[in-house]
Design a protein around this motif. Structure first.
Motif: not given
Length: 307
Positions: A102-115
């Motif tokens: 959030h500090e470095l790239f405020p607009d970044a999204k994180v796609i979390c692969c789950v199972r």
């Protein structure tokens, strides 16, 4: 002339849950760069430690300098992909570093692969048995390797392959930055990759792209050989759901089956989810029922086929 910097997003989540497959699909888009886990996460951790109080000269490094130095790791590593519009960096540790992201790239999204964790354990166990003449480096000693019970116990420890990723995902899911997350269930990705990718593009705010789900290419044979676990990052050319019976003992499967906290909607998290929900398998399902729109809904649910 001002050079436009690529957008940076992240792929994280649980092991054996489709992150390599997702990266292989996303890289079909000529505007995107995506791959398997990169060394960037480890380099960032090393940089942070080098700038910490353990270094007597850290008093001379300002917060702004720390940010700039850390950001340089990303720009330098991905300089060969500077012509891409979007870069996805993959690493399971990113779920534990949302404040940093959030500090470095405020607009970044994180796609979390789950199972479902039971099926993750099943998947790893299949690889171990497939490579019966190799001593997998996923385990530290012969005691951990001795039986399916010791192997799954070792993997589930807090600092290990499954345990660390699970705890990091849980931290991110309930964090103040959870709105930047999109959880993608492996079963849904393999059953309906076209609709799943469409929702991922919506989440990222990217224009649609027609992917080829019958000719997916990715392998990391040398990396897998170094772990003595061949096939760890192998992706089948055709994306499809393949039902199967588990090879885990019933008590062991039951031990891990109930750990999918992301399947239960909660007001404690703003994370976006494309997840599987238990349901009678004979009930017909429309596309609308399978995939709710990402717009205006905190929790997105789907159905699950019995294995």
């Amino acid at each position: 002339m001002q050079v436009t910097q690529p957008k940076l997003h992240f792929i994280s989540g649980l092991p054996r849950s489709g992150s390599t497959l997702l990266g292989a699909l996303l890289r079909q888009n000529p505007r995107f760069h995506a791959s398997m886990s990169s060394p960037v996460g480890g380099l960032v951790i090393s940089m942070l430690e080098a700038m910490s109080a353990d270094n007597e000269f850290s008093v001379f490094i300002t917060k702004e300098q720390k940010q700039a130095l850390t950001r340089t790791i990303f720009s330098t590593y991905y300089q060969p992909q500077a012509d891409k519009a979007v870069i996805f960096d993959t690493n399971r540790l990113w779920c534990s570093k949302l404040p940093l992201i959030h500090e470095l790239f405020p607009d970044a999204k994180v796609i979390c692969c789950v199972r479902n964790v039971a099926w993750i354990m099943d998947s790893v166990e299949r690889l171990i048995r497939k490579n019966a003449f190799d001593v997998s480096r996923l385990f530290n000693n012969s005691g951990e390797r001795s039986t399916v019970y010791t192997r799954t116990e070792a993997l589930s420890q807090s600092g290990r392959l499954v345990g660390f990723a699970y705890n990091a995902l849980k931290e991110a899911f309930y964090s103040e930055y959870s709105e930047s997350l999109l959880l993608v269930d492996y079963d849904i990705l393999s059953q309906a990759p076209d609709k799943t990718l469409s929702l991922i593009y919506q989440f990222l705010g990217e224009s649609p792209f027609e992917h080829d789900f019958t000719n997916v290419e990715y392998e990391a044979n040398e990396f897998d050989r170094r772990l003595n676990t061949e096939g760890l990052h192998q992706v089948r050319s055709k994306v499809e759901f393949q039902p199967r019976a588990t090879i885990l003992p019933p008590d062991l499967f039951a031990q891990y089956e109930s750990l999918s906290f992301w399947e239960t909607p909660t007001s404690s998290s703003l994370a976006n989810v494309i997840v599987a929900q238990p349901q009678i398998p004979l009930a017909p399902q429309s596309d609308t029922e399978l995939f709710d729109s990402l717009n205006g809904s905190k929790s997105k649910k789907s159905t699950k086929q019995k294995r």
